[in-house]
Design a protein around this motif. Structure first.
Motif, PDB file in Angstrom:
ATOM      1  N   HIS A 184       0.825  -1.219   0.000  1.00  0.00           N
ATOM      2  CA  HIS A 184       0.000   0.000   0.000  1.00  0.00           C
ATOM      3  C   HIS A 184       0.861   1.272   0.000  1.00  0.00           C
ATOM      4  O   HIS A 184       0.637   2.168  -0.811  1.00  0.00           O
ATOM      5  CB  HIS A 184      -0.917  -0.008   1.229  1.00  0.00           C
ATOM      6  CG  HIS A 184      -1.844   1.161   1.267  1.00  0.00           C
ATOM      7  ND1 HIS A 184      -2.931   1.267   0.437  1.00  0.00           N
ATOM      8  CD2 HIS A 184      -1.816   2.304   2.003  1.00  0.00           C
ATOM      9  CE1 HIS A 184      -3.548   2.420   0.665  1.00  0.00           C
ATOM     10  NE2 HIS A 184      -2.891   3.064   1.614  1.00  0.00           N
ATOM     11  N   ASN A 185       1.822   1.333   0.893  1.00  0.00           N
ATOM     12  CA  ASN A 185       2.565   2.588   1.091  1.00  0.00           C
ATOM     13  C   ASN A 185       3.673   2.811   0.081  1.00  0.00           C
ATOM     14  O   ASN A 185       4.101   3.945  -0.131  1.00  0.00           O
ATOM     15  CB  ASN A 185       3.185   2.632   2.502  1.00  0.00           C
ATOM     16  CG  ASN A 185       2.126   2.590   3.572  1.00  0.00           C
ATOM     17  OD1 ASN A 185       1.021   3.083   3.366  1.00  0.00           O
ATOM     18  ND2 ASN A 185       2.447   1.971   4.701  1.00  0.00           N
ATOM     19  N   ILE A 186       4.199   1.760  -0.486  1.00  0.00           N
ATOM     20  CA  ILE A 186       5.327   1.936  -1.426  1.00  0.00           C
ATOM     21  C   ILE A 186       4.874   1.678  -2.866  1.00  0.00           C
ATOM     22  O   ILE A 186       4.878   2.587  -3.695  1.00  0.00           O
ATOM     23  CB  ILE A 186       6.513   0.992  -1.089  1.00  0.00           C
ATOM     24  CG1 ILE A 186       6.846   1.021   0.410  1.00  0.00           C
ATOM     25  CG2 ILE A 186       7.706   1.276  -2.003  1.00  0.00           C
ATOM     26  CD1 ILE A 186       7.623   2.171   0.922  1.00  0.00           C
ATOM     27  N   HIS A 187       4.463   0.450  -3.140  1.00  0.00           N
ATOM     28  CA  HIS A 187       4.211   0.097  -4.546  1.00  0.00           C
ATOM     29  C   HIS A 187       2.947   0.775  -5.101  1.00  0.00           C
ATOM     30  O   HIS A 187       2.979   1.351  -6.173  1.00  0.00           O
ATOM     31  CB  HIS A 187       4.131  -1.428  -4.698  1.00  0.00           C
ATOM     32  CG  HIS A 187       5.415  -2.101  -4.343  1.00  0.00           C
ATOM     33  ND1 HIS A 187       6.603  -1.788  -4.966  1.00  0.00           N
ATOM     34  CD2 HIS A 187       5.719  -3.045  -3.426  1.00  0.00           C
ATOM     35  CE1 HIS A 187       7.568  -2.514  -4.448  1.00  0.00           C
ATOM     36  NE2 HIS A 187       7.058  -3.283  -3.507  1.00  0.00           N
ATOM     37  N   TYR A 188       1.864   0.689  -4.332  1.00  0.00           N
ATOM     38  CA  TYR A 188       0.629   1.323  -4.805  1.00  0.00           C
ATOM     39  C   TYR A 188       0.815   2.837  -4.856  1.00  0.00           C
ATOM     40  O   TYR A 188       0.373   3.505  -5.791  1.00  0.00           O
ATOM     41  CB  TYR A 188      -0.543   0.953  -3.903  1.00  0.00           C
ATOM     42  CG  TYR A 188      -1.779   1.766  -4.185  1.00  0.00           C
ATOM     43  CD1 TYR A 188      -2.452   1.629  -5.397  1.00  0.00           C
ATOM     44  CD2 TYR A 188      -2.258   2.698  -3.263  1.00  0.00           C
ATOM     45  CE1 TYR A 188      -3.568   2.401  -5.681  1.00  0.00           C
ATOM     46  CE2 TYR A 188      -3.374   3.463  -3.533  1.00  0.00           C
ATOM     47  CZ  TYR A 188      -4.025   3.310  -4.745  1.00  0.00           C
ATOM     48  OH  TYR A 188      -5.126   4.079  -5.023  1.00  0.00           O
ATOM     49  N   GLU A 189       1.503   3.378  -3.855  1.00  0.00           N
ATOM     50  CA  GLU A 189       1.714   4.826  -3.780  1.00  0.00           C
ATOM     51  C   GLU A 189       2.500   5.312  -5.002  1.00  0.00           C
ATOM     52  O   GLU A 189       2.180   6.347  -5.587  1.00  0.00           O
ATOM     53  CB  GLU A 189       2.463   5.161  -2.478  1.00  0.00           C
ATOM     54  CG  GLU A 189       2.518   6.613  -2.121  1.00  0.00           C
ATOM     55  CD  GLU A 189       1.151   7.272  -1.973  1.00  0.00           C
ATOM     56  OE1 GLU A 189       0.143   6.554  -1.826  1.00  0.00           O
ATOM     57  OE2 GLU A 189       1.111   8.513  -2.056  1.00  0.00           O
ATOM     58  N   THR A 190       3.537   4.574  -5.388  1.00  0.00           N
ATOM     59  CA  THR A 190       4.335   4.937  -6.561  1.00  0.00           C
ATOM     60  C   THR A 190       3.431   4.951  -7.798  1.00  0.00           C
ATOM     61  O   THR A 190       3.484   5.872  -8.623  1.00  0.00           O
ATOM     62  CB  THR A 190       5.465   3.898  -6.775  1.00  0.00           C
ATOM     63  OG1 THR A 190       6.145   3.738  -5.543  1.00  0.00           O
ATOM     64  CG2 THR A 190       6.433   4.314  -7.851  1.00  0.00           C
ATOM     65  N   TYR A 191       2.597   3.922  -7.904  1.00  0.00           N
ATOM     66  CA  TYR A 191       1.680   3.828  -9.044  1.00  0.00           C
ATOM     67  C   TYR A 191       0.700   4.997  -9.036  1.00  0.00           C
ATOM     68  O   TYR A 191       0.475   5.658 -10.043  1.00  0.00           O
ATOM     69  CB  TYR A 191       0.913   2.499  -8.969  1.00  0.00           C
ATOM     70  CG  TYR A 191      -0.043   2.308 -10.117  1.00  0.00           C
ATOM     71  CD1 TYR A 191       0.385   1.742 -11.305  1.00  0.00           C
ATOM     72  CD2 TYR A 191      -1.371   2.720 -10.011  1.00  0.00           C
ATOM     73  CE1 TYR A 191      -0.493   1.586 -12.372  1.00  0.00           C
ATOM     74  CE2 TYR A 191      -2.251   2.568 -11.071  1.00  0.00           C
ATOM     75  CZ  TYR A 191      -1.801   1.994 -12.241  1.00  0.00           C
ATOM     76  OH  TYR A 191      -2.666   1.852 -13.290  1.00  0.00           O
ATOM     77  N   ARG A 192       0.126   5.268  -7.863  1.00  0.00           N
ATOM     78  CA  ARG A 192      -0.885   6.324  -7.729  1.00  0.00           C
ATOM     79  C   ARG A 192      -0.320   7.680  -8.142  1.00  0.00           C
ATOM     80  O   ARG A 192      -0.918   8.397  -8.934  1.00  0.00           O
ATOM     81  CB  ARG A 192      -1.360   6.374  -6.267  1.00  0.00           C
ATOM     82  CG  ARG A 192      -2.611   7.159  -6.005  1.00  0.00           C
ATOM     83  CD  ARG A 192      -2.893   7.201  -4.512  1.00  0.00           C
ATOM     84  NE  ARG A 192      -1.903   8.018  -3.817  1.00  0.00           N
ATOM     85  CZ  ARG A 192      -2.008   9.333  -3.653  1.00  0.00           C
ATOM     86  NH1 ARG A 192      -3.062   9.976  -4.092  1.00  0.00           N
ATOM     87  NH2 ARG A 192      -1.058  10.014  -3.037  1.00  0.00           N
TER      88      ARG A 192
END
Ligand SMILES: Nc1nc2c(ncn2[C@@H]2O[C@H](COP(=O)(O)OP(=O)(O)OP(=O)(O)O)[C@@H](O)[C@H]2O)c(=O)[nH]1
Ligand SMILES: [Mg+2]
Length: 360
Positions: free
Chosen positions: A319-327
């Protein structure tokens, strides 16, 4: 009187428990100067009870965990997942007919189960990737996998951007990808390097040596060492990544895991009697390989990492790293284009476009 004394004693113990020794990560510098420690409180406040409240809420709501398995056919992916969760959560392979075999491409299948243990409910989704690496020409066979991972981020992002958001957004994002390396005893193959290099940027990868019972102890040790060197030489990021360690305690714990990666694992779906106890194992002509015995293989280390010690961290990193980068990337793209959300393309979410060329 006796009772009162007991309560007092309990409080003294509690006070020691609630005492804050380190500044909390969510508090700013100026806040930390105003911390009132347990011994300065007039009596028991009950702040620690929030842990019980969190526990009750989680027990009621349950939680999701999505695990993806990638590796050539027959490496024991389904068996290992079933061993990890001690249930039949992934179907073992049956020999496909000739037609199926030649027309095989990577197509993803996800299966969900609710697993309940001591009142805690987990919705486990296993994402299988049949066909990966099975072709003579494996060029770009990671593409459907990259696409799947990004599609799940996209779904989550769209839900988040809705004006009327769901109370709980269904989470189909891949929390962990277990990558199966064949126990060749040599080094990483180009397909391993290419896959992990690309996917390591968008998802947490845990590489394992499959069917480790086919290697001698010396071969295993040497193979592990060589893989670690190859991972480093190729700049491949695997879980747990150094840069996401939260504090010194985390670093010490994770360093031990990093020194030991990739875990050499053995899977099974059979139980055997050993010294009067039932153990999960593989029976061979020479004896029983006990899957959960750390003297026999490193399955227990993998299980501890994925379930017992780092499951929540895997979800947090997703949530905090991979999804955040995508978002951030997607929102920047749409801001630049002046549209709500531009259509998802394969390159979305992969950080470097030059990466799409193949070295196989
Ligand atoms: N020696 C050995 N055999 C294993 C191990 N794990 C699984 N097997 C066997 O390998 C065969 C294939 O196992 P699966 O779990 O179906 O492999 P898979 O990777 O899911 O295969 P696909 O679904 O075709 O991609 C089965 O006969 C298993 O019993 C292991 O750790 N060691
Ligand atoms: Mg399988």
């Amino acid at each position: 009187m006796e009772e009162e004394k007991e309560v007092m004693e309990e409080r003294e113990v509690d006070e020691r428990v609630v005492e804050i020794e380190h500044p909390l990560p969510c508090l700013s510098e100026s806040d930390t100067q105003r911390i009132i420690k347990g011994r300065d409180l007039f009596g028991y406040v009950g702040i620690e009870a929030v842990l019980d409240q969190m526990r009750r809420k989680t027990m009621k709501a349950g939680f999701e965990f999505n695990i993806m398995v990638v590796g050539q056919s027959g490496l024991g992916k389904s068996t290992l997942v079933n061993t990890l969760f001690k249930s039949k959560v992934s179907r073992k392979s049956c020999t496909p007919n000739y037609e199926e075999k030649i027309s095989k491409t990577v197509h993803l299948q996800s299966v969900s189960h609710i697993i309940e243990e001591k009142g805690v409910k987990m919705k486990l989704t296993v994402i299988d990737t049949p066909g990966f690496g099975d072709q003579i020409n494996n060029e770009n066979c990671w593409e459907p996998i990259v696409q799947y991972v990004n599609e799940q981020y996209e779904k989550y992002l769209k839900e988040e951007l809705n004006v009327n958001r769901k109370k709980r957004i269904p989470d189909t994002r891949v929390h962990c990808c277990v990558y199966f390396l064949p126990a060749t005893g040599h080094w990483l193959r180009p397909i391993d390097v290419e896959f992990m290099r690309r996917l390591g940027k968008i998802v947490s990868i845990v590489p394992v040596i499959a069917k480790a019972d086919t290697l001698t102890l010396d071969e295993r040790l040497e193979f592990k060492q060589r893989i670690r060197q190859d991972l480093q030489a190729n700049g491949i990021r695997v879980y747990p990544q150094k840069e996401y360690d939260e504090d010194a305690e985390d670093r010490i714990l994770n360093d031990k895991i990093r020194e030991n990666i990739p875990f050499a694992v053995v899977g099974t779906d059979k139980e055997h009697q050993v010294n009067g106890n039932k153990v999960l194992g593989r029976k061979t002509k020479w004896g029983i390989i006990e899957v959960e015995n750390v003297a026999h293989c490193e399955f227990a280390h993998l299980r501890d990492l994925l379930i017992r010690s780092h499951l929540q961290d895997l979800k947090d990193v997703a949530h905090n790293i991979h999804y955040e980068t995508y978002r951030v990337k997607r929102l920047n793209e749409s801001n630049a284009n002046g549209v709500a959300l531009s259509p998802l393309t394969l390159e979305n979410g992969t950080l470097e476009k030059s990466d799409t060329e193949s070295h196989l």
